[in-house]
Design a protein around this motif. Structure first.
Motif, PDB file in Angstrom:
ATOM      1  N   GLU A  85       0.852  -1.187   0.000  1.00 44.26           N
ATOM      2  CA  GLU A  85       0.000   0.000   0.000  1.00 44.26           C
ATOM      3  C   GLU A  85       0.888   1.238   0.000  1.00 44.26           C
ATOM      4  OE1 GLU A  85      -2.403  -0.301   3.513  1.00 44.26           O
ATOM      5  OE2 GLU A  85      -3.553  -1.990   2.723  1.00 44.26           O
ATOM      6  N   VAL A  86       0.576   2.170  -0.870  1.00 46.22           N
ATOM      7  CA  VAL A  86       1.250   3.461  -0.878  1.00 46.22           C
ATOM      8  C   VAL A  86       0.158   4.515  -0.761  1.00 46.22           C
ATOM      9  CG1 VAL A  86       2.690   5.083  -2.174  1.00 46.22           C
ATOM     10  CG2 VAL A  86       3.221   2.628  -2.208  1.00 46.22           C
ATOM     11  N   SER A  87       0.273   5.347   0.267  1.00 46.47           N
ATOM     12  CA  SER A  87      -0.730   6.373   0.544  1.00 46.47           C
ATOM     13  C   SER A  87      -0.123   7.746   0.329  1.00 46.47           C
ATOM     14  CB  SER A  87      -1.224   6.268   1.984  1.00 46.47           C
ATOM     15  OG  SER A  87      -1.770   4.987   2.226  1.00 46.47           O
ATOM     16  N   THR A  89      -1.357  12.205   0.090  1.00 45.88           N
ATOM     17  CA  THR A  89      -2.282  13.136   0.740  1.00 45.88           C
ATOM     18  C   THR A  89      -3.196  13.869  -0.230  1.00 45.88           C
ATOM     19  OG1 THR A  89      -0.509  14.773   0.735  1.00 45.88           O
ATOM     20  CG2 THR A  89      -0.822  13.492   2.743  1.00 45.88           C
ATOM     21  N   ARG A  90      -3.182  13.502  -1.487  1.00 39.17           N
ATOM     22  CA  ARG A  90      -4.054  14.145  -2.457  1.00 39.17           C
ATOM     23  C   ARG A  90      -5.171  13.171  -2.822  1.00 39.17           C
ATOM     24  NH1 ARG A  90      -1.529  17.854  -6.626  1.00 39.17           N
ATOM     25  NH2 ARG A  90      -2.070  19.314  -4.995  1.00 39.17           N
ATOM     26  N   GLY A  91      -6.359  13.420  -2.295  1.00 41.99           N
ATOM     27  CA  GLY A  91      -7.471  12.512  -2.499  1.00 41.99           C
ATOM     28  C   GLY A  91      -8.307  12.781  -3.730  1.00 41.99           C
ATOM     29  N   GLU A  92      -8.196  13.963  -4.304  1.00 37.07           N
ATOM     30  CA  GLU A  92      -9.075  14.297  -5.422  1.00 37.07           C
ATOM     31  C   GLU A  92      -8.634  13.697  -6.751  1.00 37.07           C
ATOM     32  OE1 GLU A  92      -6.051  17.647  -5.294  1.00 37.07           O
ATOM     33  OE2 GLU A  92      -7.186  16.538  -3.819  1.00 37.07           O
ATOM     34  N   ARG A  93      -7.437  13.148  -6.811  1.00 36.05           N
ATOM     35  CA  ARG A  93      -6.952  12.542  -8.051  1.00 36.05           C
ATOM     36  C   ARG A  93      -7.148  11.042  -7.988  1.00 36.05           C
ATOM     37  NH1 ARG A  93      -2.146  15.556 -10.832  1.00 36.05           N
ATOM     38  NH2 ARG A  93      -3.001  14.250 -12.441  1.00 36.05           N
ATOM     39  N   GLU A  94      -8.111  10.548  -8.685  1.00 35.64           N
ATOM     40  CA  GLU A  94      -8.436   9.122  -8.710  1.00 35.64           C
ATOM     41  C   GLU A  94      -7.497   8.413  -9.693  1.00 35.64           C
ATOM     42  OE1 GLU A  94     -10.297   6.203  -7.029  1.00 35.64           O
ATOM     43  OE2 GLU A  94     -10.586   8.222  -6.317  1.00 35.64           O
ATOM     44  N   PRO A  95      -6.875   7.315  -9.298  1.00 31.26           N
ATOM     45  CA  PRO A  95      -5.976   6.607 -10.209  1.00 31.26           C
ATOM     46  C   PRO A  95      -6.765   5.950 -11.335  1.00 31.26           C
ATOM     47  CG  PRO A  95      -6.314   5.323  -8.239  1.00 31.26           C
ATOM     48  CD  PRO A  95      -7.000   6.642  -8.018  1.00 31.26           C
ATOM     49  N   ALA A  96      -6.255   6.062 -12.521  1.00 36.72           N
ATOM     50  CA  ALA A  96      -6.939   5.462 -13.668  1.00 36.72           C
ATOM     51  C   ALA A  96      -5.900   5.027 -14.687  1.00 36.72           C
ATOM     52  CB  ALA A  96      -7.903   6.459 -14.282  1.00 36.72           C
ATOM     53  N   PRO A  97      -5.668   3.706 -14.782  1.00 36.91           N
ATOM     54  CA  PRO A  97      -4.736   3.269 -15.823  1.00 36.91           C
ATOM     55  C   PRO A  97      -5.404   3.496 -17.169  1.00 36.91           C
ATOM     56  CG  PRO A  97      -5.759   1.373 -14.815  1.00 36.91           C
ATOM     57  CD  PRO A  97      -6.229   2.595 -14.056  1.00 36.91           C
ATOM     58  N   GLY A  98      -4.667   4.028 -18.063  1.00 36.43           N
ATOM     59  CA  GLY A  98      -5.252   4.297 -19.366  1.00 36.43           C
ATOM     60  C   GLY A  98      -4.193   4.266 -20.426  1.00 36.43           C
ATOM     61  N   ALA A  99      -4.682   4.319 -21.626  1.00 32.23           N
ATOM     62  CA  ALA A  99      -3.772   4.302 -22.756  1.00 32.23           C
ATOM     63  C   ALA A  99      -3.148   5.687 -22.916  1.00 32.23           C
ATOM     64  CB  ALA A  99      -4.513   3.898 -24.015  1.00 32.23           C
ATOM     65  N   SER A 100      -1.847   5.724 -22.955  1.00 34.55           N
ATOM     66  CA  SER A 100      -1.134   6.965 -23.205  1.00 34.55           C
ATOM     67  C   SER A 100      -0.936   7.098 -24.705  1.00 34.55           C
ATOM     68  CB  SER A 100       0.232   6.935 -22.538  1.00 34.55           C
ATOM     69  OG  SER A 100       0.090   6.812 -21.159  1.00 34.55           O
ATOM     70  N   ALA A 101      -0.596   8.281 -25.111  1.00 33.49           N
ATOM     71  CA  ALA A 101      -0.232   8.459 -26.511  1.00 33.49           C
ATOM     72  C   ALA A 101       0.978   7.571 -26.799  1.00 33.49           C
ATOM     73  CB  ALA A 101       0.092   9.923 -26.777  1.00 33.49           C
ATOM     74  N   PRO A 102       1.048   6.982 -27.977  1.00 36.05           N
ATOM     75  CA  PRO A 102       2.152   6.059 -28.275  1.00 36.05           C
ATOM     76  C   PRO A 102       3.539   6.649 -28.046  1.00 36.05           C
ATOM     77  CG  PRO A 102       0.510   5.981 -30.010  1.00 36.05           C
ATOM     78  CD  PRO A 102       0.111   7.098 -29.089  1.00 36.05           C
ATOM     79  N   ASP A 103       3.695   7.947 -28.229  1.00 27.85           N
ATOM     80  CA  ASP A 103       5.006   8.556 -28.058  1.00 27.85           C
ATOM     81  C   ASP A 103       5.189   9.231 -26.694  1.00 27.85           C
ATOM     82  OD1 ASP A 103       3.154  10.501 -28.614  1.00 27.85           O
ATOM     83  OD2 ASP A 103       4.480  11.680 -29.904  1.00 27.85           O
ATOM     84  N   TRP A 120      -5.438  -5.220  -7.544  1.00 25.82           N
ATOM     85  CA  TRP A 120      -5.008  -3.898  -7.118  1.00 25.82           C
ATOM     86  C   TRP A 120      -6.219  -2.981  -7.090  1.00 25.82           C
ATOM     87  CZ3 TRP A 120      -4.889   0.959  -9.499  1.00 25.82           C
ATOM     88  CH2 TRP A 120      -5.353   0.979 -10.814  1.00 25.82           C
ATOM     89  N   GLY A 121      -6.078  -1.852  -6.426  1.00 23.36           N
ATOM     90  CA  GLY A 121      -7.184  -0.910  -6.361  1.00 23.36           C
ATOM     91  C   GLY A 121      -6.794   0.327  -5.571  1.00 23.36           C
ATOM     92  N   ALA A 122      -7.800   1.119  -5.262  1.00 24.48           N
ATOM     93  CA  ALA A 122      -7.594   2.360  -4.523  1.00 24.48           C
ATOM     94  C   ALA A 122      -8.668   2.473  -3.467  1.00 24.48           C
ATOM     95  CB  ALA A 122      -7.655   3.556  -5.462  1.00 24.48           C
ATOM     96  N   SER A 123      -8.327   3.124  -2.374  1.00 27.28           N
ATOM     97  CA  SER A 123      -9.308   3.391  -1.328  1.00 27.28           C
ATOM     98  C   SER A 123      -9.039   4.773  -0.757  1.00 27.28           C
ATOM     99  CB  SER A 123      -9.256   2.317  -0.238  1.00 27.28           C
ATOM    100  OG  SER A 123      -7.966   2.218   0.306  1.00 27.28           O
ATOM    101  N   GLY A 124     -10.111   5.412  -0.342  1.00 26.11           N
ATOM    102  CA  GLY A 124      -9.975   6.726   0.270  1.00 26.11           C
ATOM    103  C   GLY A 124      -9.537   6.602   1.709  1.00 26.11           C
ATOM    104  N   ARG A 125      -9.077   7.674   2.257  1.00 25.86           N
ATOM    105  CA  ARG A 125      -8.719   7.766   3.668  1.00 25.86           C
ATOM    106  C   ARG A 125      -9.042   9.184   4.105  1.00 25.86           C
ATOM    107  NH1 ARG A 125      -2.414   6.988   4.351  1.00 25.86           N
ATOM    108  NH2 ARG A 125      -2.309   9.084   5.106  1.00 25.86           N
ATOM    109  N   PRO A 126      -9.010   9.471   5.390  1.00 25.23           N
ATOM    110  CA  PRO A 126      -9.402  10.821   5.838  1.00 25.23           C
ATOM    111  C   PRO A 126      -8.678  11.949   5.108  1.00 25.23           C
ATOM    112  CG  PRO A 126      -9.179   9.388   7.719  1.00 25.23           C
ATOM    113  CD  PRO A 126      -8.705   8.603   6.530  1.00 25.23           C
ATOM    114  N   VAL A 127      -7.389  11.779   4.864  1.00 28.29           N
ATOM    115  CA  VAL A 127      -6.638  12.756   4.081  1.00 28.29           C
ATOM    116  C   VAL A 127      -5.902  11.991   2.998  1.00 28.29           C
ATOM    117  CG1 VAL A 127      -4.784  14.457   4.099  1.00 28.29           C
ATOM    118  CG2 VAL A 127      -6.333  14.301   6.048  1.00 28.29           C
TER     119      VAL A 127
END
Length: 160
Positions: A85-87, A89-103, A120-127
């Motif tokens: 687990e890596v925590s 302090t920025r909760g508003e950015r939800e992790p989303a694996p996605g396709a990047s531009a090829p370059d 794997w996944g993500a969970s919120g915490r107080p901060v």
């Protein structure tokens, strides 16, 4: 409830400043701590743990950084898996694996985490938020946590 499946055999938690040097230290600790638990350094699980922590710590210091706040690494040894687990302090950015531009030079880290981890996944915490990943190994560890292979030597008797 099956407590054996959810009760950790061992745990390790460390907070780090949000710097590249700390991300490197987190990766280093993520292979040496489990080595003391019986997951050999250099094994597939150890190497995969290093890669996952490298990605998640890099994300924590790059995308989850709040000035003056730390990120945290938590390792949990279970009967047949290692939970990382890596925590941050920025909760508003939800992790989303996605396709990047090829370059693009960035944007593939969570795809790597998803490919290496059994889950794997993500969970919120107080901060902030926690991104977690679980690695499995083919054979469960014995019922007791392994004694570190590099046990300190007995101290020499003091002369008078």
């Amino acid at each position: 409830m099956n407590t054996e499946a959810t009760t950790p055999k061992a745990e390790f938690t460390q907070r780090f400043t949000s710097t590249r040097r700390s991300a490197r230290l987190a990766r280093h600790l993520a292979v040496h701590q489990p080595d003391g638990w019986g997951i050999p350094y250099g094994s597939d699980v150890s190497d995969e743990a290093a890669q996952i922590v490298a990605e998640l710590a890099a994300n924590a210091i790059t995308h989850g950084r709040v000035p003056g706040r730390d990120f945290e690494l938590h390792l949990r040894l279970m009967e047949a898996s290692l939970r990382i687990e890596v925590s941050d302090t920025r909760g508003e950015r939800e992790p989303a694996p996605g396709a990047s531009a090829p370059d693009a030079e960035t944007g593939r880290g969570l795809l790597r985490v998803a490919a290496l981890a059994k889950d794997w996944g993500a969970s919120g915490r107080p901060v902030g938020k926690t991104i977690w990943a679980e690695l499995a190994w083919p054979e469960p560890l014995s019922r007791s946590v392994a004694v570190p292979r590099h046990a300190p030597a007995e101290p020499a008797p003091r002369s008078r």
